[in-house]
Design a protein around this motif. Structure first.
Motif, PDB file in Angstrom:
ATOM      1  N   LEU A   1       1.061  -1.262   0.074  1.00  0.00           N
ATOM      2  CA  LEU A   1       0.037   0.065  -0.076  1.00  0.00           C
ATOM      3  C   LEU A   1       0.918   1.277   0.048  1.00  0.00           C
ATOM      4  O   LEU A   1       1.990   1.121   0.447  1.00  0.00           O
ATOM      5  CB  LEU A   1      -1.018   0.150   1.203  1.00  0.00           C
ATOM      6  CG  LEU A   1      -1.937  -1.081   1.471  1.00  0.00           C
ATOM      7  CD1 LEU A   1      -2.629  -0.925   2.754  1.00  0.00           C
ATOM      8  CD2 LEU A   1      -3.126  -1.362   0.280  1.00  0.00           C
ATOM      9  N   ALA A   2       0.275   2.353  -0.251  1.00  0.00           N
ATOM     10  CA  ALA A   2       0.865   3.510  -0.134  1.00  0.00           C
ATOM     11  C   ALA A   2      -0.156   4.789   0.221  1.00  0.00           C
ATOM     12  O   ALA A   2      -1.467   4.573  -0.074  1.00  0.00           O
ATOM     13  CB  ALA A   2       1.405   4.038  -1.687  1.00  0.00           C
ATOM     14  N   ASN A   3       0.256   5.817   0.596  1.00  0.00           N
ATOM     15  CA  ASN A   3      -0.387   6.909   1.051  1.00  0.00           C
ATOM     16  C   ASN A   3      -0.092   8.129  -0.021  1.00  0.00           C
ATOM     17  O   ASN A   3       1.116   8.481  -0.296  1.00  0.00           O
ATOM     18  CB  ASN A   3      -0.327   7.375   2.258  1.00  0.00           C
ATOM     19  CG  ASN A   3      -0.650   6.249   3.177  1.00  0.00           C
ATOM     20  OD1 ASN A   3      -1.707   5.636   3.184  1.00  0.00           O
ATOM     21  ND2 ASN A   3       0.292   6.005   4.156  1.00  0.00           N
ATOM     22  N   LEU A   4      -1.151   8.611  -0.597  1.00  0.00           N
ATOM     23  CA  LEU A   4      -0.829   9.901  -1.478  1.00  0.00           C
ATOM     24  C   LEU A   4      -1.261  11.377  -0.506  1.00  0.00           C
ATOM     25  O   LEU A   4      -2.428  11.429   0.089  1.00  0.00           O
ATOM     26  CB  LEU A   4      -1.641   9.746  -2.616  1.00  0.00           C
ATOM     27  CG  LEU A   4      -1.562  10.819  -3.680  1.00  0.00           C
ATOM     28  CD1 LEU A   4      -0.231  10.387  -4.503  1.00  0.00           C
ATOM     29  CD2 LEU A   4      -2.877  10.869  -4.684  1.00  0.00           C
ATOM     30  N   THR A   5      -0.274  12.166  -0.969  1.00  0.00           N
ATOM     31  CA  THR A   5      -0.811  13.422  -0.256  1.00  0.00           C
ATOM     32  C   THR A   5      -0.556  14.647  -1.321  1.00  0.00           C
ATOM     33  O   THR A   5       0.316  14.435  -2.047  1.00  0.00           O
ATOM     34  CB  THR A   5       0.429  13.858   0.815  1.00  0.00           C
ATOM     35  OG1 THR A   5       0.295  12.736   1.771  1.00  0.00           O
ATOM     36  CG2 THR A   5      -0.012  15.484   1.352  1.00  0.00           C
ATOM     37  N   VAL A   6      -1.541  15.327  -1.555  1.00  0.00           N
ATOM     38  CA  VAL A   6      -1.830  16.471  -2.620  1.00  0.00           C
ATOM     39  C   VAL A   6      -1.656  17.609  -1.634  1.00  0.00           C
ATOM     40  O   VAL A   6      -2.492  18.090  -1.118  1.00  0.00           O
ATOM     41  CB  VAL A   6      -2.973  16.321  -3.596  1.00  0.00           C
ATOM     42  CG1 VAL A   6      -3.005  17.483  -4.368  1.00  0.00           C
ATOM     43  CG2 VAL A   6      -3.073  14.853  -4.137  1.00  0.00           C
ATOM     44  N   THR A   7      -0.642  18.388  -1.629  1.00  0.00           N
ATOM     45  CA  THR A   7      -0.609  19.735  -1.386  1.00  0.00           C
ATOM     46  C   THR A   7      -1.106  20.906  -2.158  1.00  0.00           C
ATOM     47  O   THR A   7      -0.758  20.824  -3.079  1.00  0.00           O
ATOM     48  CB  THR A   7       1.092  19.967  -0.768  1.00  0.00           C
ATOM     49  OG1 THR A   7       1.573  18.763   0.076  1.00  0.00           O
ATOM     50  CG2 THR A   7       1.281  21.229   0.016  1.00  0.00           C
ATOM     51  N   THR A   8      -1.992  21.544  -1.500  1.00  0.00           N
ATOM     52  CA  THR A   8      -2.438  22.724  -2.310  1.00  0.00           C
ATOM     53  C   THR A   8      -2.287  24.172  -1.854  1.00  0.00           C
ATOM     54  O   THR A   8      -1.598  23.959  -0.687  1.00  0.00           O
ATOM     55  CB  THR A   8      -4.066  22.324  -2.503  1.00  0.00           C
ATOM     56  OG1 THR A   8      -4.529  22.622  -1.196  1.00  0.00           O
ATOM     57  CG2 THR A   8      -4.477  21.218  -3.154  1.00  0.00           C
ATOM     58  N   ALA A   9      -2.486  24.979  -2.307  1.00  0.00           N
ATOM     59  CA  ALA A   9      -2.433  26.327  -1.772  1.00  0.00           C
ATOM     60  C   ALA A   9      -3.816  26.721  -1.020  1.00  0.00           C
ATOM     61  O   ALA A   9      -4.708  27.741  -1.393  1.00  0.00           O
ATOM     62  CB  ALA A   9      -2.496  27.398  -2.943  1.00  0.00           C
ATOM     63  N   SER A  10      -4.070  25.871   0.144  1.00  0.00           N
ATOM     64  CA  SER A  10      -5.210  25.806   1.169  1.00  0.00           C
ATOM     65  C   SER A  10      -4.656  26.065   2.421  1.00  0.00           C
ATOM     66  O   SER A  10      -3.537  25.203   2.824  1.00  0.00           O
ATOM     67  CB  SER A  10      -5.963  24.756   0.673  1.00  0.00           C
ATOM     68  OG  SER A  10      -6.944  24.817   1.758  1.00  0.00           O
ATOM     69  N   ALA A  11      -5.461  26.831   3.281  1.00  0.00           N
ATOM     70  CA  ALA A  11      -5.054  27.049   4.509  1.00  0.00           C
ATOM     71  C   ALA A  11      -5.683  25.824   5.259  1.00  0.00           C
ATOM     72  O   ALA A  11      -5.094  25.380   6.467  1.00  0.00           O
ATOM     73  CB  ALA A  11      -5.886  28.220   5.263  1.00  0.00           C
ATOM     74  N   ARG A  12      -6.415  25.027   4.678  1.00  0.00           N
ATOM     75  CA  ARG A  12      -6.840  23.899   5.285  1.00  0.00           C
ATOM     76  C   ARG A  12      -5.934  22.412   5.229  1.00  0.00           C
ATOM     77  O   ARG A  12      -5.962  21.616   6.135  1.00  0.00           O
ATOM     78  CB  ARG A  12      -8.083  23.161   4.419  1.00  0.00           C
ATOM     79  CG  ARG A  12      -9.076  22.175   5.160  1.00  0.00           C
ATOM     80  CD  ARG A  12      -9.716  22.439   6.169  1.00  0.00           C
ATOM     81  NE  ARG A  12     -10.730  21.281   6.579  1.00  0.00           N
ATOM     82  CZ  ARG A  12     -10.273  20.623   7.656  1.00  0.00           C
ATOM     83  NH1 ARG A  12      -9.214  20.756   8.307  1.00  0.00           N
ATOM     84  NH2 ARG A  12     -11.065  19.573   7.804  1.00  0.00           N
ATOM     85  N   GLY A  13      -4.829  22.719   4.598  1.00  0.00           N
ATOM     86  CA  GLY A  13      -3.835  21.602   4.488  1.00  0.00           C
ATOM     87  C   GLY A  13      -3.973  20.662   3.441  1.00  0.00           C
ATOM     88  O   GLY A  13      -4.915  20.815   2.664  1.00  0.00           O
ATOM     89  N   PRO A  14      -3.310  19.675   3.476  1.00  0.00           N
ATOM     90  CA  PRO A  14      -3.028  18.997   2.237  1.00  0.00           C
ATOM     91  C   PRO A  14      -4.385  17.850   1.930  1.00  0.00           C
ATOM     92  O   PRO A  14      -4.817  17.690   3.238  1.00  0.00           O
ATOM     93  CB  PRO A  14      -1.868  18.074   2.284  1.00  0.00           C
ATOM     94  CG  PRO A  14      -1.734  17.855   3.793  1.00  0.00           C
ATOM     95  CD  PRO A  14      -2.123  19.394   4.369  1.00  0.00           C
ATOM     96  N   VAL A  15      -4.635  17.404   0.803  1.00  0.00           N
ATOM     97  CA  VAL A  15      -5.552  16.328   0.694  1.00  0.00           C
ATOM     98  C   VAL A  15      -4.859  15.086   0.656  1.00  0.00           C
ATOM     99  O   VAL A  15      -3.787  14.828   0.194  1.00  0.00           O
ATOM    100  CB  VAL A  15      -6.336  16.539  -0.719  1.00  0.00           C
ATOM    101  CG1 VAL A  15      -7.254  15.530  -0.857  1.00  0.00           C
ATOM    102  CG2 VAL A  15      -6.908  17.928  -0.730  1.00  0.00           C
ATOM    103  N   GLN A  16      -5.420  14.032   1.455  1.00  0.00           N
ATOM    104  CA  GLN A  16      -4.630  13.001   1.578  1.00  0.00           C
ATOM    105  C   GLN A  16      -5.603  11.612   1.237  1.00  0.00           C
ATOM    106  O   GLN A  16      -6.759  11.848   1.649  1.00  0.00           O
ATOM    107  CB  GLN A  16      -3.918  12.592   3.220  1.00  0.00           C
ATOM    108  CG  GLN A  16      -3.086  13.721   3.499  1.00  0.00           C
ATOM    109  CD  GLN A  16      -2.500  13.668   4.749  1.00  0.00           C
ATOM    110  OE1 GLN A  16      -3.262  13.296   5.699  1.00  0.00           O
ATOM    111  NE2 GLN A  16      -1.291  13.743   4.990  1.00  0.00           N
ATOM    112  N   ILE A  17      -4.966  10.685   0.472  1.00  0.00           N
ATOM    113  CA  ILE A  17      -5.671   9.461   0.212  1.00  0.00           C
ATOM    114  C   ILE A  17      -4.746   8.546   0.902  1.00  0.00           C
ATOM    115  O   ILE A  17      -3.577   8.226   0.673  1.00  0.00           O
ATOM    116  CB  ILE A  17      -5.807   9.443  -1.269  1.00  0.00           C
ATOM    117  CG1 ILE A  17      -6.341  10.300  -1.912  1.00  0.00           C
ATOM    118  CG2 ILE A  17      -6.859   7.831  -1.521  1.00  0.00           C
ATOM    119  CD1 ILE A  17      -6.343  10.547  -3.401  1.00  0.00           C
TER     120      ILE A  17
END
Length: 163
Positions: A120-136
């Protein structure tokens, strides 16, 4: 003129089925530490009320291991389109996140020793958002690699300032 109401459906893709066993294994390790620690403490002190606490902890452990992994599997979802990354996560406190591709700054994969064992692996999508990254969490390693490449390609091809 009225504004149309958008009915968001859950993201289309489930995480890997192997994530169920991964989550159960990770939780079981934590419960083993608690129960063995309690057993050692009981053996050293002979404090009888600890027996009741260990029995309750054992029942909670079995319930947690039976329910949590399946529940998380049914909730955790993800989807990408040329415009957005859309995720749903949580098993008690559930959250949906939508990140525009034009706002993506980085795409990373991460896998610890236990994830590697399960493929398995985890994916982190960092965006220009104060809410933080989107993670799967709980993706098959191959899916995470493919998704990383696809999102990197989409990000480069999408106009936007990602700030």
């Amino acid at each position: 003129m009225t504004t149309p109401v958008v009915d968001l459906r859950p993201p289309a893709n489930l995480v890997s089925r192997k994530a169920v066993l991964f989550w159960a294994t990770r939780a079981a390790i934590g419960w083993v530490v608690v129960l063995v620690g309690g057993g050692v403490w009981l053996a050293l002190t002979g404090w009888f009320p600890l027996v009741v606490a260990l029995i309750v902890a054992g029942v909670l452990a079995v319930a947690h291991l039976a329910v949590m992994p399946q529940w998380r599997f049914r909730v955790h979802r993800w989807e990408t389109t040329p415009q957005v990354v859309y995720t749903q996560s949580g098993w008690i406190d559930q959250e949906r996140r939508i990140a525009p591709v034009s706002r993506i700054q980085t795409v990373d994969t991460e896998r610890g020793p236990l994830e590697r064992l399960f493929g398995l692996a985890n994916l982190t999508v960092t965006t220009a958002s104060a809410r933080g990254p989107v993670q799967i969490h709980g993706l098959d390693y191959e899916v995470a690699q493919r998704l990383t490449q696809e999102l990197a390609t989409l990000t480069q091809a999408t106009p936007g300032d990602a700030t």
